[in-house]
Design an enzyme around this catalytic site. Structure first.
Site, PDB file in Angstrom:
ATOM      1  N   ARG A  86      -6.567   8.767  32.306  1.00 54.57           N
ATOM      2  CA  ARG A  86      -5.832   9.897  31.717  1.00 54.57           C
ATOM      3  C   ARG A  86      -5.368   9.590  30.295  1.00 54.57           C
ATOM      4  O   ARG A  86      -5.313  10.476  29.442  1.00 54.57           O
ATOM      5  CB  ARG A  86      -4.638  10.260  32.604  1.00 54.57           C
ATOM      6  CG  ARG A  86      -3.929  11.555  32.175  1.00 54.57           C
ATOM      7  CD  ARG A  86      -2.907  11.973  33.211  1.00 54.57           C
ATOM      8  NE  ARG A  86      -2.101  13.106  32.771  1.00 54.57           N
ATOM      9  CZ  ARG A  86      -2.423  14.377  32.911  1.00 54.57           C
ATOM     10  NH1 ARG A  86      -3.572  14.706  33.479  1.00 54.57           N
ATOM     11  NH2 ARG A  86      -1.625  15.342  32.494  1.00 54.57           N
ATOM     12  N   LEU A 104      -2.489  20.070  27.714  1.00 53.89           N
ATOM     13  CA  LEU A 104      -2.981  19.255  28.830  1.00 53.89           C
ATOM     14  C   LEU A 104      -2.044  19.534  29.993  1.00 53.89           C
ATOM     15  O   LEU A 104      -0.845  19.243  29.924  1.00 53.89           O
ATOM     16  CB  LEU A 104      -2.945  17.773  28.452  1.00 53.89           C
ATOM     17  CG  LEU A 104      -3.076  16.749  29.588  1.00 53.89           C
ATOM     18  CD1 LEU A 104      -4.427  16.861  30.278  1.00 53.89           C
ATOM     19  CD2 LEU A 104      -2.853  15.335  29.064  1.00 53.89           C
ATOM     20  N   SER A 105      -2.565  20.144  31.058  1.00 56.28           N
ATOM     21  CA  SER A 105      -1.724  20.480  32.210  1.00 56.28           C
ATOM     22  C   SER A 105      -1.177  19.223  32.871  1.00 56.28           C
ATOM     23  O   SER A 105      -1.731  18.128  32.730  1.00 56.28           O
ATOM     24  CB  SER A 105      -2.527  21.288  33.229  1.00 56.28           C
ATOM     25  OG  SER A 105      -2.925  22.528  32.692  1.00 56.28           O
ATOM     26  N   ASP A 106      -0.098  19.387  33.638  1.00 53.65           N
ATOM     27  CA  ASP A 106       0.461  18.238  34.344  1.00 53.65           C
ATOM     28  C   ASP A 106      -0.509  17.768  35.426  1.00 53.65           C
ATOM     29  O   ASP A 106      -1.263  18.548  36.004  1.00 53.65           O
ATOM     30  CB  ASP A 106       1.819  18.595  34.949  1.00 53.65           C
ATOM     31  CG  ASP A 106       1.710  19.527  36.139  1.00 53.65           C
ATOM     32  OD1 ASP A 106       1.547  19.035  37.273  1.00 53.65           O
ATOM     33  OD2 ASP A 106       1.771  20.753  35.931  1.00 53.65           O
TER      34      ASP A 106
END
Length: 322
Positions: free
Chosen positions: A131, A167-169
């Site tokens: 990530r 950027l989504s969680d």
């Protein structure tokens, strides 16, 4: 009398010889039969190393950040190959890897709590995709890898990546990935490439991954980050996701929309295969009341939908706004 005893003794000896030869014959045949069966039916015992090798062969090619080979030096090299600055030092990289172990457990617990179980394939993909490599602000050309993998569930959040995109969680991304039930034979389409993390996550499970980004500078920059990772089953383009990707013959088993739409684009329904699944947030831009919907198309082409959970996404732009 002696002759009679001698005669009986000889009879006993002959009987014992016969019994001995009988057992020797059966034992020999049994060994031959076992050998033949062994050749015909290989042993069912499988070693840990054999299982590991089989899993490695089944996994898609490319970087696996769960392995010791994922080092700071490799991260640094791949960031530079993708045209971006690493933005962190070796000590920060090690701290990220430590937080990742906690994040892995947070994801597993979250999926169990909300979906009843955590799909091992989702957990594997989450563990394999680095990530920190995707935490980059493209508009300002700066990395924020240093905050990757929030290690407390109540601190997990989305991050800005430029031009109004985010950027989504990671909890939401893992949840959406499991809900659409990806398999190794699936062809998937993502509407809203964003950082590229969601498509990378899915690419570790599905056969082929397509992704469309409407923001040109973002889409062009993110299209360069997959090759250094070796994630060669991902194809991206800049365009309006409202129209889907009609050039892909046969359509898609999975469609995942990562921006809120006022309604479901008809082209996406049309491009969904029989037995396909689509997940899409529906609602008004920048307002409460957005809901995640799951659409399925049965074998006869009939479309079914159900509400899932409340969400909050940035708006889908382009033709849908007209």
């Amino acid at each position: 009398m002696r002759q009679k005893k001698l005669f009986i003794f000889l009879i006993v000896i002959l009987c014992l010889g016969f019994i001995f030869r009988f057992f020797m014959f059966n034992s020999s045949n049994s060994k031959i039969a076992n050998q033949q069966n062994s050749n015909k039916y290989p042993s069912q015992t499988t070693s840990v190393s054999q299982i590991s090798q089989a899993l490695q062969q089944a996994s898609p090619s490319g970087v696996d950040a769960s392995l010791p080979s994922w080092t700071f030096e490799r991260y640094q090299t791949l960031m530079l190959e993708s045209g971006r600055q690493p933005g962190i030092d070796a000590n920060t990289f090690l701290a990220i890897q430590k937080r990742k172990q906690t994040a892995n457990q947070i994801v597993a617990d979250y999926l169990k709590q909300h979906l009843g179980s955590a799909d091992p394939e989702i957990l594997r993909a989450f563990n394999e995709v680095p990530r920190e490599y995707f935490q980059y602000q493209y508009q300002s050309s700066s990395s924020f890898a240093n905050v990757a993998y929030e290690d407390k569930a109540d601190q997990v959040k989305p991050w800005a990546i430029g031009w109004g995109s985010a950027l989504s969680d990671y909890l939401g991304q893992a949840y959406m990935t499991q809900v659409i039930k990806p398999t190794s034979s699936d062809v998937a389409l993502e509407i809203g490439t964003g950082s590229g993390y969601q498509s990378a996550l899915l690419s570790r499970i599905v056969k082929k991954m397509y992704s469309i980004e409407i923001i040109k500078p973002l889409g062009q920059a993110v299209s360069k980050i997959y090759k250094p990772l070796g994630y060669d089953n991902i194809e991206t383009r800049v365009g309006d996701g409202f129209y889907g990707w009609p050039e892909v013959n046969g359509g898609f088993d999975i469609i995942i929309v990562t921006a809120v739409a006022r309604y479901v684009p008809p082209a996406l329904i049309a491009q969904l295969k029989p037995n396909g699944r689509m997940i899409i947030p529906v609602g008004q831009p920048f307002k409460k009341g957005q809901v995640l919907y799951i659409y399925t198309k049965d074998a006869d082409g009939r479309v079914h939908s159900r509400k899932d959970v409340g969400v909050y996404f940035i708006p889908m732009t382009g033709a849908i706004q007209k």
